[in-house]
Every structure is written in C-alpha cells, then in structure tokens.
Design a protein around this motif. Structure first.
Motif, mmCIF file in Angstrom:
data_model
loop_
_atom_site.group_PDB
_atom_site.id
_atom_site.type_symbol
_atom_site.label_atom_id
_atom_site.label_comp_id
_atom_site.label_asym_id
_atom_site.label_seq_id
_atom_site.Cartn_x
_atom_site.Cartn_y
_atom_site.Cartn_z
ATOM 1 N N ILE A 177 0.838 -1.202 0.000
ATOM 2 C CA ILE A 177 0.000 0.000 0.000
ATOM 3 C C ILE A 177 0.873 1.251 0.000
ATOM 4 O O ILE A 177 0.630 2.205 -0.742
ATOM 5 N N ILE A 178 1.893 1.256 0.848
ATOM 6 C CA ILE A 178 2.888 2.339 0.884
ATOM 7 C C ILE A 178 4.237 1.660 0.662
ATOM 8 O O ILE A 178 4.963 1.360 1.614
ATOM 9 N N PRO A 179 4.603 1.385 -0.577
ATOM 10 C CA PRO A 179 5.759 0.513 -0.846
ATOM 11 C C PRO A 179 7.093 1.085 -0.391
ATOM 12 O O PRO A 179 8.050 0.331 -0.213
ATOM 13 N N GLU A 180 7.173 2.408 -0.176
ATOM 14 C CA GLU A 180 8.452 3.021 0.191
ATOM 15 C C GLU A 180 8.891 2.702 1.614
ATOM 16 O O GLU A 180 10.041 2.961 1.980
ATOM 17 N N VAL A 181 7.985 2.174 2.457
ATOM 18 C CA VAL A 181 8.284 2.048 3.877
ATOM 19 C C VAL A 181 8.347 0.591 4.323
ATOM 20 O O VAL A 181 7.780 -0.303 3.687
ATOM 21 N N ILE A 182 9.068 0.369 5.417
ATOM 22 C CA ILE A 182 8.996 -0.881 6.178
ATOM 23 C C ILE A 182 8.472 -0.508 7.555
ATOM 24 O O ILE A 182 9.060 0.331 8.243
ATOM 25 N N VAL A 183 7.366 -1.112 7.944
ATOM 26 C CA VAL A 183 6.687 -0.739 9.187
ATOM 27 C C VAL A 183 6.960 -1.777 10.268
ATOM 28 O O VAL A 183 6.905 -2.980 10.017
ATOM 29 N N ASP A 184 7.239 -1.296 11.481
ATOM 30 C CA ASP A 184 7.247 -2.163 12.656
ATOM 31 C C ASP A 184 6.300 -1.545 13.681
ATOM 32 O O ASP A 184 6.199 -0.313 13.779
ATOM 33 N N GLN A 185 5.618 -2.393 14.442
ATOM 34 C CA GLN A 185 4.580 -1.916 15.352
ATOM 35 C C GLN A 185 4.878 -2.351 16.790
ATOM 36 O O GLN A 185 5.839 -3.063 17.025
ATOM 37 N N HIS A 186 4.055 -1.890 17.742
ATOM 38 C CA HIS A 186 4.318 -2.114 19.176
ATOM 39 C C HIS A 186 5.781 -1.728 19.451
ATOM 40 O O HIS A 186 6.498 -2.438 20.168
ATOM 41 N N PHE A 187 6.236 -0.626 18.891
ATOM 42 C CA PHE A 187 7.655 -0.410 18.622
ATOM 43 C C PHE A 187 8.494 -0.260 19.887
ATOM 44 O O PHE A 187 9.252 -1.165 20.253
ATOM 45 N N HIS A 188 8.418 0.878 20.566
ATOM 46 C CA HIS A 188 9.193 1.022 21.797
ATOM 47 C C HIS A 188 8.640 0.130 22.902
ATOM 48 O O HIS A 188 9.382 -0.269 23.806
ATOM 49 N N ASN A 189 7.353 -0.187 22.835
ATOM 50 C CA ASN A 189 6.747 -1.040 23.851
ATOM 51 C C ASN A 189 7.395 -2.420 23.892
ATOM 52 O O ASN A 189 7.422 -3.069 24.939
ATOM 53 N N ARG A 190 7.922 -2.884 22.739
ATOM 54 C CA ARG A 190 8.531 -4.210 22.676
ATOM 55 C C ARG A 190 9.995 -4.145 22.243
ATOM 56 O O ARG A 190 10.558 -5.142 21.793
ATOM 57 N N ASN A 191 10.588 -2.963 22.370
ATOM 58 C CA ASN A 191 12.033 -2.797 22.177
ATOM 59 C C ASN A 191 12.477 -3.287 20.796
ATOM 60 O O ASN A 191 13.376 -4.123 20.666
ATOM 61 N N ARG A 192 11.857 -2.734 19.749
ATOM 62 C CA ARG A 192 12.085 -3.230 18.392
ATOM 63 C C ARG A 192 12.953 -2.325 17.524
ATOM 64 O O ARG A 192 12.982 -2.482 16.299
ATOM 65 N N MET A 193 13.679 -1.396 18.138
ATOM 66 C CA MET A 193 14.539 -0.502 17.361
ATOM 67 C C MET A 193 15.567 -1.291 16.554
ATOM 68 O O MET A 193 15.746 -1.063 15.346
ATOM 69 N N SER A 194 16.256 -2.219 17.188
ATOM 70 C CA SER A 194 17.289 -2.984 16.485
ATOM 71 C C SER A 194 16.691 -3.847 15.387
ATOM 72 O O SER A 194 17.311 -4.060 14.340
ATOM 73 N N ARG A 195 15.478 -4.343 15.603
ATOM 74 C CA ARG A 195 14.826 -5.159 14.579
ATOM 75 C C ARG A 195 14.555 -4.329 13.324
ATOM 76 O O ARG A 195 14.819 -4.782 12.204
ATOM 77 N N LEU A 196 14.048 -3.119 13.495
ATOM 78 C CA LEU A 196 13.769 -2.284 12.334
ATOM 79 C C LEU A 196 15.067 -1.845 11.663
ATOM 80 O O LEU A 196 15.149 -1.791 10.428
ATOM 81 N N MET A 197 16.100 -1.542 12.455
ATOM 82 C CA MET A 197 17.393 -1.200 11.861
ATOM 83 C C MET A 197 17.958 -2.367 11.053
ATOM 84 O O MET A 197 18.543 -2.168 9.983
#
Length: 283
Positions: A177-197
C-alpha cells in the motif's frame, strides 16, 4: 492521501475531510477517547461511512470482527460489513468485491501479518482496494499486523533487545500500500529498534517506520505523515548511510550502519515521506 489539514493541539482533532492511510502501532484506545478510531471513522465519511472490516489476521476473526463492528456502529457508521475471509477463494466472492467497490473505509485488524498476506495478497479483492486507496477514494487503516503489511517489504517476525543483526528479523512481502516504507509496530513497547534497523540494513532503499502502541502515523496523499496518539513514531532514514557491513557478516554478527538518520516524532509532528524532512506541529 490528500492535503494535510491543520492540528493546533492535543485537545482538538484535525479537520477530518480527506481520505488518508492510518498506520496504527496496535493496542489503540477502543474504550475512552478513541481518537485514532474516531479519526478513521470521520475520514471514512462519518455518518455516511460504509466500512469494510478485515479480521483475517486474527485467530479469532469472529470475535475481533464483531468488536470493531460494535465500535463503528456506536460511532454511527451507515453500513458496516465484516469480510471474514478464511480461505483465499473467498476473496473472489462477487459480493465482497462489490462492497469494496462501494465502501468508503477499510479496516485491517491485528493478528498475524503472514496469515493476512497469505489469505489476501494478490487477490482481486485486495487489488481493487489498493487501486481505490491510491486514487484517494477510500480511507484505509491497519493496526498491528494490519500496519505491518502496508509496505512492499514486510517484517514477518523476529526478536528484540539485541544489537542489529541479520537473524533478528524475518522478512516477507507485504501488500504494498505504501511501498516506500517498512513498518514495525508495538515499537518502543517491545524494544524493536534494532529489529527495524536490521530490516533497513537489508533494504536501504526503504524508509523505516516504527510505531508505538496507541499511536498512528496518518499518511496523506501529498506525502506527509502526521502523528497522533499517546506514543511516538520513529523514522529510520538510510538515505545518507555511508556504510553497512550487512552483506559481509554472518547472520548473528552485529551489523554496522554508519551515518543513519533517526527521528522521533510526537503528537502533531509531521514528516514528508518523499522529501524526507520534518515539519513541527502547526500552530
């Protein structure tokens, strides 16, 4: 995604007259102020809204579908249909396709993003929905798993709490739908910064969007996203990244990312998806 309307402060809703794509980090308020859900309802036409709910990501689609149906009924939507698709063949149902053609809003619930894409990706139903979203005819919202599927590249799963590494994230193909992005959710709540990086290291031509719970990145047609809700939206921009060793290290070795830009956006902050620049909240 149309022209952005002004937002003065946390106590006033934005002017809700245009279609948009609402990407929600999960666990949105369903009981009290319901700001995010009210925004979707209003953008979908308010009392004239004809809303399609896809609970396909959930293992309990009847329960989750009925929950959102009751919320939008209470708000006063004109027509609500739960498209409870459990087999890919159902996406070819002419009644479902007819409703997608005439609805004003689509809501993708949470659950398992792989299940959602397995049932709906590349079906005539979703192609029709995507065309109407891109032409600005309907408002689309996705929460949790429904948010994860928004990009072409999708985070299907992985770990958290480690340094960036290739094994930390599992990637799959989303709905685009928005092909330019990669989305991660529940982000800081589940400590997902390194996963998105880690995901961005593998796909440096994309923009990382990490969305906290009860938080929404609302994408307008002019390419601007606006933040609403209680948390933050994290933007990871690799556009000026000067080096990564992603291709040279083993799956569990740390990944280096040099000159990566990271922005933390709060309520009312705006970001231009294509120009890759920040606008402060409008006065």
């Amino acid at each position: 995604m149309l022209q952005l309307e002004s937002l003065s402060d946390r106590t006033r809703m934005p002017q809700l007259t245009k279609t948009a794509v609402l990407v929600i980090g999960g666990a949105e308020d369903k009981v009290h102020g319901r700001e995010i859900l009210h925004t979707f309802f209003a953008r979908a036409g308010a009392a004239d809204a004809r809303i399609a709910i896809f609970p396909s990501a959930s293992r309990e689609p009847t329960i989750i579908g009925d929950r959102y149906r009751s919320i939008f009924e209470e708000m006063g939507a004109k027509v609500i249909k739960v498209l409870d698709i459990r087999e890919r063949e159902q996406a070819e149902d002419p009644h479902f396709q007819e409703f997608i053609q005439e609805c004003t809003g689509v809501f993708l619930t949470g659950g398992d993003q792989l299940r959602l894409c397995g049932l709906l990706a590349d079906t005539p139903l979703i192609e029709k929905m995507r065309m109407r979203v891109h032409s600005g005819e309907i408002t689309l919202a996705g929460t949790s798993a429904g948010a994860a599927v928004m990009g072409h590249h999708m985070i299907a799963g992985g770990g958290s709490g480690e340094c960036p590494n290739r094994s930390l994230v599992d990637m799959a193909t989303g709905l685009g739908i928005i092909p330019e992005v990669i989305v991660d959710q529940h982000f800081h709540n589940r400590n997902r910064m390194s996963r998105l990086m880690s995901a961005i290291a593998a796909h440096p031509d994309r923009l990382g969007i990490g969305i906290d719970e009860d938080t929404c990145a609302m994408f307008e047609k002019d390419g601007i996203l606006q933040v609403m809700g209680k948390g933050t939206v994290t933007i990871i921009d690799p556009g000026k990244m000067s080096h990564t060793n992603h291709a040279a290290v083993s799956a569990t070795e740390p990944v280096s990312l040099h000159n990566l830009q990271v922005h933390i956006l709060g309520y009312g902050d705006r970001y231009h998806l294509h120009q890759r620049c920040i606008f402060p909240p409008e006065a």
